[in-house]
Write a protein that holds these residues in place. Structure first.
Motif: not given
Length: 166
Positions: A72-80, A99-112
């Motif tokens: 899995g992965f997450v990518s984020f930054g300045k709104e385009r 469904g294993k909590g990985i998405g939640k962890e990735l989402f948290g990385i993006a938010a932080i």
């Protein structure tokens, strides 16, 4: 979360990112987006795009198993568009790891990560028919607008969500 490691992506991750990107699209959007369009998605083309992204300044993080396989992965930054602050560009997981909590962890990385960049909100685009969109709604975003997105010659409703970061 044992057996998984989260880290910033680097250039060598382009093939794994492309694999997750294409395969998660094919499973998530099956029955929503035309099968012809989903089968036309090219891992090689997506890998080239990831090479471009990872060659510059980026905020992409991967989740990998102990064996190094990216799941899995997450990518984020300045709104385009310039209308909002931060944006969640993409978050994808292979179907068998959902469904294993990985998405939640990735989402948290993006938010932080967005907070560290000085942003107080996160913009999210999600297909209205995406069966996983409930994931975003657990964070209580505000539905700001809807637009039509064309994929493979078909029109799909997309929701624009704004999430306040705390």
């Amino acid at each position: 979360m044992k057996d998984f490691r989260f880290r910033k992506a680097d250039l060598k991750d382009a093939p794994g990112l492309a694999h997750v990107h294409v395969h998660s699209w094919r499973t998530t959007y099956e029955g929503i987006v035309s099968g012809e369009y989903l089968q036309s998605l090219s891992i090689e083309e997506r890998e080239q795009k990831w090479v471009q992204i990872l060659s510059g300044s980026h905020h992409t993080y991967v989740c990998e198993q102990d064996n190094g396989e990216i799941v899995g992965f997450v990518s984020f930054g300045k709104e385009r568009s310039g209308e909002y602050e931060g944006e969640l560009y993409a978050i994808y997981l292979l179907e068998e790891y959902q469904g294993k909590g990985i998405g939640k962890e990735l989402f948290g990385i993006a938010a932080i990560g967005l907070k560290k960049q000085g942003y107080n909100s996160m913009w999210i685009w999600v297909l209205k028919d995406n069966p996983s969109k409930h994931f975003y709604y657990t964070y209580k975003p505000e539905l700001i607008k809807e637009e039509v997105l064309t994929l493979g010659g078909e029109s799909h409703q997309e929701e624009g969500l704004l999430l306040k970061l705390h």
